[in-house]
Each structure stands twice: as structure tokens, then as C-alpha cells.
Enzyme design. Structure first.
Site, PDB file in Angstrom:
ATOM      1  N   TYR A 309       0.540  -1.158  -0.407  1.00  0.00           N
ATOM      2  CA  TYR A 309      -0.333   0.220  -0.030  1.00  0.00           C
ATOM      3  C   TYR A 309       0.744   1.504  -0.086  1.00  0.00           C
ATOM      4  O   TYR A 309       0.630   2.438   0.869  1.00  0.00           O
ATOM      5  CB  TYR A 309      -0.979   0.379   1.081  1.00  0.00           C
ATOM      6  CG  TYR A 309      -1.347  -1.400   1.354  1.00  0.00           C
ATOM      7  CD1 TYR A 309      -2.667  -1.819   1.278  1.00  0.00           C
ATOM      8  CD2 TYR A 309      -1.302  -2.723   2.572  1.00  0.00           C
ATOM      9  CE1 TYR A 309      -3.817  -2.826   1.685  1.00  0.00           C
ATOM     10  CE2 TYR A 309      -2.120  -3.179   2.362  1.00  0.00           C
ATOM     11  CZ  TYR A 309      -2.588  -3.474   2.230  1.00  0.00           C
ATOM     12  OH  TYR A 309      -3.922  -4.718   2.483  1.00  0.00           O
ATOM     13  N   GLU A 332       2.172  -0.862  -4.762  1.00  0.00           N
ATOM     14  CA  GLU A 332       1.010   0.203  -5.262  1.00  0.00           C
ATOM     15  C   GLU A 332      -0.878   0.090  -6.351  1.00  0.00           C
ATOM     16  O   GLU A 332      -0.024  -0.108  -7.099  1.00  0.00           O
ATOM     17  CB  GLU A 332       1.084   1.834  -4.917  1.00  0.00           C
ATOM     18  CG  GLU A 332       0.297   2.866  -5.104  1.00  0.00           C
ATOM     19  CD  GLU A 332      -0.844   3.080  -3.938  1.00  0.00           C
ATOM     20  OE1 GLU A 332      -1.733   3.198  -4.306  1.00  0.00           O
ATOM     21  OE2 GLU A 332      -0.678   2.247  -3.236  1.00  0.00           O
ATOM     22  N   ASP A 380       0.956  -0.140   5.109  1.00  0.00           N
ATOM     23  CA  ASP A 380       0.402   1.363   4.587  1.00  0.00           C
ATOM     24  C   ASP A 380      -1.745   1.095   4.637  1.00  0.00           C
ATOM     25  O   ASP A 380      -1.572   1.575   3.400  1.00  0.00           O
ATOM     26  CB  ASP A 380       0.439   2.336   4.660  1.00  0.00           C
ATOM     27  CG  ASP A 380      -0.023   4.210   5.070  1.00  0.00           C
ATOM     28  OD1 ASP A 380      -0.614   3.510   5.317  1.00  0.00           O
ATOM     29  OD2 ASP A 380       0.478   4.623   4.472  1.00  0.00           O
ATOM     30  N   CYS A 454      -5.295   2.701   9.167  1.00  0.00           N
ATOM     31  CA  CYS A 454      -5.711   4.779   8.651  1.00  0.00           C
ATOM     32  C   CYS A 454      -7.015   4.890  10.055  1.00  0.00           C
ATOM     33  O   CYS A 454      -7.719   4.968  10.036  1.00  0.00           O
ATOM     34  CB  CYS A 454      -6.479   5.047   7.224  1.00  0.00           C
ATOM     35  SG  CYS A 454      -5.138   5.539   6.514  1.00  0.00           S
TER      36      CYS A 454
END
Length: 551
Positions: A309, A332, A380, A454
């Protein structure tokens, strides 16, 4: 609808042994503009509030941006985080408050009202009524100055703000990003003298629409009155995004550069990074820089790293530059991040001898394929947390006693012939080191896992899953306040890793629930099998010592 962005969590881990207990340490973060401090969470007082750390914003309770008026240096969620990590064995959870005001360097703001009285700000809580916030205390001073200049241009040029009910109007939103990158100023003066990249979201399909003359006139007004030849040089560049959709989405797919510098640079984590307006960027750059510095300290020198990510690759590139990595592999799914990644890569120091691979692929597809050939994993994920396929792969890795067992019993891939899979595996960007590494044939497996999350709730679920059956072990946690004055929008970064000794570490750097306010980081590690004083494990080497940290 909220226009705020989330914070992050960081964790490092190694697999734990069944017959030994696990130790946990965690790290969390919070940001503050005028004041920096580090506190032990358990020592955070619940005494009477102090005006020295109060928000003192005239828009509070009307604007949806902030939900905490007092004690910005002590977000309420710190106590919850401290209890969570204490339950997992982390007793020294720490919290860095950072800067409390003028910390937001990137803002997405709605534009409504009329040309005579434009409203530029956030939606009122639970509505689509925009609250004008010209004196926002969270915004970097350059952001507020740019908003003032934009409102002047709207009135002078009779630009019509967007009307959501009718779908009419010309200017829908504005994104203002501040760069403090300036080699002509002393380091201490750079932050307060930031320049802004203004991105206008225009209500048309392209630059050939009937309102294009007004768009060009507004851009010229901003450049004349805020550009390098104006009395106050404020504007770095001007972009436009064309958006006509009625769905709840700020940006369309078409971008165009209008005036100023096309490349937008910032210095974070020891490297120069490039971010185009379509790329995701952290709002609190100072807190993000602190997070990266903490993360880097847990990556052993000479590591082979995979960054899942990865976005524009800021985290992985900073590690490659500061930890002399053997290789860094980026995965990604958003192909738009490639351009920013390539620009940032071009600014890496020439003496760095590191193999770089950037793949436009889904990290949750074939996770074991991406994990292979690396001893450090950085993840991430979006707000929902890690995909189950990746969680399962990490559990598979941690359950193995050594890399040979893993490669022999887990990875028995048939020769892949599907063209779309083969294309995804190919590196879109590839820079070879002198040693020429072929990671697909390397049977190295992760020894550390760095988790950047997140969502606070999703992080807790993922953390408990990874710790289940003593598969991983939590060791360190630190907090960073990315969004002072909020409790809901937070972003978290975690570092997790595994080793042949059976140690796990996790670092949590930022946490995010529904909006954004604070960051945390934590470290997971399993107990070391060795009982001798001289361990020599990767974690011990990363910390500059040879004594086993599990003793």
C-alpha cells in the site's frame, strides 16, 4: 461529509514462541504547532484545563473540523490507547504532542454562497451547509492567506460558487497544499514562510467549456496578487481539476497545470518528496516527519524491505535513504502515484546503492509473492485495515520456525502463465543496485512488520489477530498527535516483524477512527529462543547493541 484526512499507526513485530510470554511496547503520536513535548500516557493528568493548550478558535462548535477545545496536547483517546497497550503488556506507552496550532499544511475546502459573499470552509456537522472559517487555528497561516485571496478573486471576477441542489455554479472546491521547501531561507524560518499550491475544482468537463475564460481570469488574479512578482509571494502554483459529477466526491479524473512550478517538493524523513495535487499527502507534515524518524530507527541497516500500500513511496524511499537498504520493493494499486514516485526517486542521493522496484498491483492479491525476498515489511492499508489474505499470509510466515520450512512447505507455486498476473508482477519502475538482486528467487522472509493504519478500530482488530496464538509479540508503542483538536479522524502507523529467533515487534505511530486527531505507533516482538547474553538478532543490531533485548 467531512473534508478532513486521517492519521497513521506504526508497528514492528517478530513471531513469538509458545513457551515464553510476550513483551509489548507501543508508540503513539500527536501534533502541536507551538509546543513539543513527550509524555508517558499513564502519567497524563486529568486536572483542570489550561488556556495555554486551548484551541481558542472562533469557529469552534460551528465548524465540524475540531471536537476538542481544551488540552490539545492530551487527546482523550490517549487514555484508551494506553489501556489497550497495557492489556497487551506495554507499560511505557509514550505520547508526543507536537505542534498544537497552525499544523494543517493541506486542506480541502468547499466553496458555496454567492460571488458577493463566498463561503470557503467545511460542512457543518451532519449537513451540507458550509461554515466559513477564515481564521481557522488549525490551518497553516499560508492556507488562511490563500483563502482570503481566493475570496477576493471570486468577488472581483463574479465567480459563481457551486450550488449542490441545482448543480450550477463554477467553483466547487479548493485544495490548498503548503510546501515549506525553500533552500533560500534558514531552516528555522521555512515553516512560517510556506508557499501554497492552489487546486481549483471547476464545475465543467474540460478546459474548452463556456466558463473557461472565468477560470483563466481567476488563475491570473491569484498569480498576479500572490505570485513571485506580487508584494507578498504566497502562491507556488495553480492547478485545476474538472468535476461535473453529482456524487459525493471532491475530485474528477482530469487535472491541468495552469501557472507556477509544476513540481511540488517537500523535505520529509530525510529525503525530497514530490507530490502532485492528485496524490495523497499528510496534512501535518511535522508530525509525519517525526513518525518517519521513529519508524526508521526500527529498520536494521542493510535490510530488504517491501512497502505494501505504498502510495507515492515516501515511507519506503525514506527508509532506503537513511538505513542503507539492500533493496526496497513498493506495491501500490493506484497507477497515478507512479509519476510522483519517479520524481522523488530521482532526488535520492547518488551514493545510495539500493535496488528499487515499484509495482502497480494489489497488495492483497498473492501476498506471499510480495512478502518473499524481504526481511522487513511495511504496510500502510486504507481505513478498513489489512485485507484478510495478507493477515493470513503474515500468520503463515510467523508460524514457521525458519525460512527453509516456509519456502519448502508453503510456497510451491506453479509456473504462472496468466498475462495479467505476469504484468502485475513486473516492476513498472526498476532501479538496479550494483549487486543486482532478484527478489523473486530470494527465499528470505520477513523478520519485521511495520504496520501503518488509517483506523484505530481496525488496527485493534488486526493487532489482536496477529497476537493470537502467540504468533506475534507487541513490544513498543509511541504516539504522535497528527490532528490536535479532534478525536474522530486519526491515522495510525504500525511496525511489525518476525525473525528466525521467534521475536515480534510492533510500532504504532498514528491512529484514526472516523475523523482524525491523533497518531500512535507500537512494536511487536516474540521472545528470543537464545538464552545467552550475546544475541546478535536483527532487532538488537538495529538498536546498536548485542545483548539480547528479551533478557
Amino acid at each position: 461529509m467531512s473534508l478532513l484526512l486521517p492519521p497513521t499507526i506504526l508497528v514492528t513485530a517478530r513471531p513469538a514462541l509458545r513457551h515464553r510470554s510476550s513483551a509489548v511496547v507501543a508508540v503513539s503520536s500527536s501534533s502541536n504547532c507551538r509546543q513539543k513535548s513527550t509524555l508517558h500516557a499513564e502519567a497524563v493528568p486529568s486536572s483542570s484545563s489550561s488556556t495555554a493548550t486551548a484551541l481558542n478558535c472562533q469557529h469552534f462548535q460551528v465548524c465540524s473540523g475540531c471536537s476538542q477545545e481544551w488540552d490539545l496536547d492530551r487527546p482523550h483517546i490517549v487514555s484508551e490507547a494506553s489501556r489497550f497497550f497495557q492489556e497487551l503488556g506495554v507499560s511505557d506507552f509514550s505520547f508526543e504532542s507536537g505542534i498544537l496550532w497552525e499544523w494543517r499544511c493541506r486542506a480541502k475546502l468547499a466553496i458555496r454562497g454567492t460571488s458577493e459573499m463566498p463561503l470557503v470552509g467545511l460542512y457543518e456537522e451532519g449537513t451540507h451547509s458550509v461554515v466559513d472559517i477564515p481564521a481557522c487555528r488549525a490551518h497553516h497561516p499560508s492556507v488562511n492567506a490563500a483563502v482570503k485571496l481566493l475570496k477576493e478573486g471570486i468577488s472581483v471576477l463574479d465567480i459563481q460558487p457551486y450550488d449542490e441542489d441545482l448543480g450550477t455554479g463554477e467553483l466547487r472546491y479548493v485544495q490548498i497544499a503548503t510546501t515549506t521547501y525553500s533552500t533560500s531561507l534558514p531552516v528555522a524560518a521555512r515553516y512560517q514562510n510556506g508557499k501554497v499550491q492552489v487546486s481549483l475544482v471547476w464545475n465543467s468537463k474540460n478546459e474548452l467549456s463556456a466558463s473557461s475564460e472565468k477560470l483563466n481570469a481567476l488563475a491570473a488574479f491569484l498569480w498576479k496578487n500572490g505570485g513571485p512578482r506580487s508584494n507578498t509571494h504566497l502562491v507556488h502554483s495553480i492547478w485545476v481539476n474538472f468535476q461535473t459529477s453529482t456524487i459525493n466526491r471532491i475530485f474528477g479524473n482530469r487535472w491541468m497545470h495552469l501557472l507556477g512550478h509544476k513540481d511540488f517538493w517537500e523535505r520529509i524523513g530525510g529525503i525530497d518528496i514530490s507530490l502532485d495535487p492528485a496524490s495523497f499527502g499528510q496534512a501535518n507534515t511535522q508530525a509525519f516527519n517525526s513518525l518517519l524518524r521513529k519508524l526508521q530507527s526500527y529498520v536494521p541497516y542493510g535490510s530488504s524491505v517491501v512497502d505494501l500500500y505504498a502510495g507515492a513511496g515516501i515511507i519506503g524511499l525514506s527508509v532506503a535513504a537513511t538505513r542503507k537498504c539492500r533493496s526496497v520493493k513498493f506495491v501500490e494499486i493506484n497507477k497515478e502515484s507512479k509519476l510522483s514516485f519517479e520524481k522523488s526517486l530521482s532526488r535520492l542521493p547518488k551514493h545510495i546503492d539500493c535496488s528499487i522496484f515499484w509495482h502497480n498491483a494489489d497488495a492483497s492479491a498473492e501476498p506471499l509473492h510480495w512478502l518473499r525476498g524481504s526481511n522487513v515489511v511495511i504496510v500502510d492499508p486504507p481505513r478498513k485495515g489489512l485485507d484478510q489474505s495478507l493477515l493470513d499470509a503474515l500468520m503463515v510466515i510467523s508460524s514457521q520456525k525458519n525460512s527453509k520450512a516456509l519456502s519448502g512447505s508453503i510456497i510451491r507455486e506453479k509456473e504462472e502463465k496468466r498475462p495479467w498476473v505476469l504484468r502485475a508482477r513486473e516492476a513498472t519502475v526498476h532501479v538496479e543496485s550494483k549487486s543486482r538482486i532478484n527478489w523473486e528467487k530470494d527465499q528470505t522472509w520477513p523478520e519485521f512488520l511495520i504496520y501503518i493504519s488509517c483506523g484505530w478500530e481496525s488496527f485493534k482488530e488486526d493487532c489482536r489477530f496477529l497476537l493470537s496464538n502467540n504468533a506475534w509479540h507487541l513490544e513498543k508503542a509511541h504516539g504522535f498527535n497528527f490532528f490536535p483538536g479532534t478525536q474522530r479522524y486519526q491515522k495510525c502507523s504500525l511496525l511489525l516483524g518476525t525473525s528466525s529467533h521467534g521475536r515480534v515487534q510492533a510500532h504504532r505511530v498514528r491512529s484514526q477512527s472516523r475523523r482524525r486527531s491523533r497518531d500512535s505507533a507500537s512494536v511487536l516482538r516474540p521472545r528470543c529462543r537464545r538464552r545467552s547474553e550475546e544475541c546478535g538478532s536483527p532487532f538488537a543490531r538495529a538498536q546498536g547493541r548485542t545483548a539480547c533485548p528479551t533478557r
